[in-house]
Design a protein around this motif. Structure first.
Motif, mmCIF file in Angstrom:
data_model
loop_
_atom_site.group_PDB
_atom_site.id
_atom_site.type_symbol
_atom_site.label_atom_id
_atom_site.label_comp_id
_atom_site.label_asym_id
_atom_site.label_seq_id
_atom_site.Cartn_x
_atom_site.Cartn_y
_atom_site.Cartn_z
ATOM 1 N N THR A 106 0.809 -1.218 0.000
ATOM 2 C CA THR A 106 0.000 0.000 0.000
ATOM 3 C C THR A 106 0.843 1.270 0.000
ATOM 4 O O THR A 106 0.312 2.369 0.067
ATOM 5 C CB THR A 106 -0.916 0.025 1.238
ATOM 6 N N GLY A 107 2.148 1.130 -0.079
ATOM 7 C CA GLY A 107 3.029 2.290 -0.076
ATOM 8 C C GLY A 107 2.835 3.166 -1.295
ATOM 9 O O GLY A 107 2.489 2.684 -2.384
ATOM 10 N N SER A 108 3.082 4.457 -1.122
ATOM 11 C CA SER A 108 2.870 5.412 -2.216
ATOM 12 C C SER A 108 3.956 5.325 -3.284
ATOM 13 O O SER A 108 3.736 5.749 -4.414
ATOM 14 C CB SER A 108 2.815 6.838 -1.655
ATOM 15 N N TRP A 142 9.302 -6.249 2.159
ATOM 16 C CA TRP A 142 9.526 -4.803 2.180
ATOM 17 C C TRP A 142 8.246 -3.985 2.162
ATOM 18 O O TRP A 142 8.271 -2.796 2.541
ATOM 19 C CB TRP A 142 10.421 -4.400 1.017
ATOM 20 N N THR A 143 7.123 -4.550 1.763
ATOM 21 C CA THR A 143 5.888 -3.756 1.780
ATOM 22 C C THR A 143 5.474 -3.389 3.195
ATOM 23 O O THR A 143 4.701 -2.434 3.399
ATOM 24 C CB THR A 143 4.730 -4.516 1.111
ATOM 25 N N THR A 144 6.007 -4.108 4.178
ATOM 26 C CA THR A 144 5.665 -3.812 5.572
ATOM 27 C C THR A 144 6.177 -2.447 6.013
ATOM 28 O O THR A 144 5.687 -1.890 7.006
ATOM 29 C CB THR A 144 6.220 -4.920 6.499
ATOM 30 N N ASP A 145 7.136 -1.868 5.279
ATOM 31 C CA ASP A 145 7.636 -0.548 5.679
ATOM 32 C C ASP A 145 6.601 0.554 5.475
ATOM 33 O O ASP A 145 6.766 1.685 5.948
ATOM 34 C CB ASP A 145 8.943 -0.206 4.955
ATOM 35 N N ALA A 147 5.988 2.273 2.988
ATOM 36 C CA ALA A 147 6.396 3.294 2.024
ATOM 37 C C ALA A 147 6.449 2.756 0.597
ATOM 38 O O ALA A 147 6.232 3.501 -0.354
ATOM 39 C CB ALA A 147 7.759 3.864 2.408
ATOM 40 N N ASN A 148 6.745 1.458 0.444
ATOM 41 C CA ASN A 148 6.972 0.884 -0.875
ATOM 42 C C ASN A 148 5.911 -0.139 -1.252
ATOM 43 O O ASN A 148 5.410 -0.879 -0.404
ATOM 44 C CB ASN A 148 8.344 0.189 -0.908
ATOM 45 N N SER A 149 5.573 -0.144 -2.524
ATOM 46 C CA SER A 149 4.743 -1.191 -3.100
ATOM 47 C C SER A 149 5.397 -1.617 -4.405
ATOM 48 O O SER A 149 6.285 -0.927 -4.924
ATOM 49 C CB SER A 149 3.303 -0.708 -3.320
#
Length: 274
Positions: A106-108, A142-145, A147-149
């Protein structure tokens, strides 16, 4: 002879570093270090043993460093031998996995990536892409941060490419950047993560864990570099090794781990390595 060979590997790695820094600015110091470490590990694996025996053949999934200490009580049973053929080389042409535009996370900041598989090998591009997508979508990834998708694409612009190729083709791609991979190791150059088919199928003799975890470590480590993470080291004995740790150099008392986060969403990091 092993000493001479090891010296040649170090010399080649040093030459590669100088070549990349002068002519290939997209290649980072982290990527240079990753490949140099992999070459060093491959040299240790291929060297004769202390009894004067000859080097072994292709690494097997059950192989592990002879002096490796592990905090785990016992290793997992070895997986059954793979039925996937590993030709020495291929045509050097690739098939791009089809994409439906699905984005994970869901990161932008949407990271667009492609998955390519060399023609003529026994891996379907769609299957490889699905496995890589599952790694990126995992709640330990990494999506857990927040910020990233990540979005798998088959055309247009992209942030990085994962290529699975025969050992000979890996040597050609990486050799164009001054690196000698000798048919044994992966490399990361520019926006490309070049995965040796031998490593994808058999894993690494330096990683004590299931083949799926080793593949996840390849993806998570290299994608980590591409989203701005540098190398880290073991945070303490018995703790999970960070995904950004160069685990091929040894675990330093940590436990082998492929994921940047745990299932509770806590970052599994360690001290930065300059």
């Amino acid at each position: 002879m092993a000493g001479l060979t090891f010296g040649a590997v170090l010399l080649a790695a040093g030459a590669a570093v100088a070549y990349w820094r002068e002519t290939r600015p997209p290649v980072t110091d982290d990527q240079v270090a990753d490949v140099a470490d992999a070459l060093d590990a491959a040299e240790r694996t291929a060297a004769p043993d202390a009894t004067g025996g000859t080097p072994s053949g292709s690494p097997s999934p059950s192989a592990s460093p002879s002096a490796k200490a592990s905090p785990s009580p016992s290793p997992s049973p070895s997986p059954s031998p793979s039925t996937i053929a590993i030709p020495a080389t291929g045509p050097g042409t690739f098939v791009t996995a089809e994409a439906d535009g699905t984005t994970v996370g869901t990161g932008s900041r949407v990271r667009r990536y492609k998955v390519l598989v060399e023609e003529g090998i026994d891996i379907r591009p769609s299957a490889a892409a699905a496995e890589i997508s599952d790694v990126l979508a995992d709640r330990r990834g990494w999506t857990t941060d927040g910020a990233n998708s990540f979005r798998l694409v088959s055309s247009g612009s992209y942030d990085f490419v994962v290529k699975i190729a025969t050992p000979g083709t890996v040597d050609e791609i990486c050799g164009a950047y001054g690196l000698r991979t000798r048919g044994e190791v992966n490399c990361a150059v520019g926006t490309d993560v070049v995965v040796n088919l031998k490593r994808w199928v058999l894993g690494s003799p330096e990683f004590d864990g299931p083949i799926g975890d080793y593949r996840a470590l390849i993806v998570n480590h290299e994608v980590g570099h591409r989203i701005g993470h540098g190398h880290e080291t073991c945070p303490g004995p018995g703790l999970p090794a960070p995904a950004m740790m160069q685990q091929i150099k040894g675990l330093k008392g940590c436990v082998a781990n492929a994921w940047p986060y745990d299932r509770a969403g806590e970052y599994l990091g360690g001290p930065s390595v300059s």
